[in-house]
Design an enzyme around this catalytic site. Sequence first.
Site, short mmCIF file in Angstrom:
data_model
loop_
_atom_site.label_atom_id
_atom_site.label_comp_id
_atom_site.label_asym_id
_atom_site.label_seq_id
_atom_site.Cartn_x
_atom_site.Cartn_y
_atom_site.Cartn_z
CG ASP A 115 36.18 15.20 56.04
OD1 ASP A 115 36.72 16.13 56.70
OD2 ASP A 115 36.83 14.33 55.44
CG HIS A 141 22.48 22.80 75.11
ND1 HIS A 141 21.19 22.69 74.64
CD2 HIS A 141 23.26 22.08 74.24
CE1 HIS A 141 21.17 21.96 73.53
NE2 HIS A 141 22.41 21.57 73.28
CB SER A 176 21.27 18.83 71.45
OG SER A 176 21.76 19.97 70.79
#
Length: 253
Positions: free
Chosen positions: A173, A233, A85
């Site tokens: 963040d 996945h 990924s």
Amino acid sequence: MLATQLHGTPGDAPPVLIAHGLFGSGRNWGAIAKRLSDRGQVITVDMRNHGQSPWTERHDYPGMALDLAEVIEARGGPADVAGHSMGGKAAMVLALTQPALVRRLVVADIAPVPYHHSQAHNIAAMRAVDMSRVDRRTDAAEQLAPRLDDPRLVSFFTQALDVAGRRWRLNLDVLDRDMDLILGFPEDVAGRFEGPALFLSGGESDYVRPEHRDRIKALFPAARFARIPGAGHWLHAEKPREFEAAIRAFLDA
């Protein structure tokens, strides 16, 4: 330098470097790495802004590729590189920009194309955990479960929890802010990787589609394609033995 975990000892075969996906860590790959280490050393890493690795102000693929290159060069390079990924995209950018460092490339269930799903809701779920009420992983799991669509993600996410520090080992963040970069793929990466490349996908996953093959072949002309039946996945977690066997056969070919 990224945090690394070493499995086995150097042998005749080049080392294998494994790059995990978003929200993961090198420890997620410990069992597969340990089994593959019978053929030579396997290096798992925590990608930037994950696990024990440094937090950075930017989370993009050119930067992640440079991180992987630094690890390979520190071991004397080149290496066989496998990535899943997000880690697969970083591995592809590494192979395209510094092909001398990559002998063989394994890309697990991802293509060099932009995707349009979002992980923002998962970041919001992790942010919503009240760390003042977390004394053990199960405390966080109980808070996460009602907020996640897939119950398998509860266990996965809590592996990234620093219980003693009552914090996530994820730079949420920056990952949130740079989500478009993570879902995308840099268009300005020049070059092709002429070496052997295996694009290994889950048989029930739609991340690597037939329409992606022309793009893959343009960048990786020696690419081969394989699918693991019954896997989605998270093919390495759902079918670990089949995943290991496919990688082993490709690396030893």
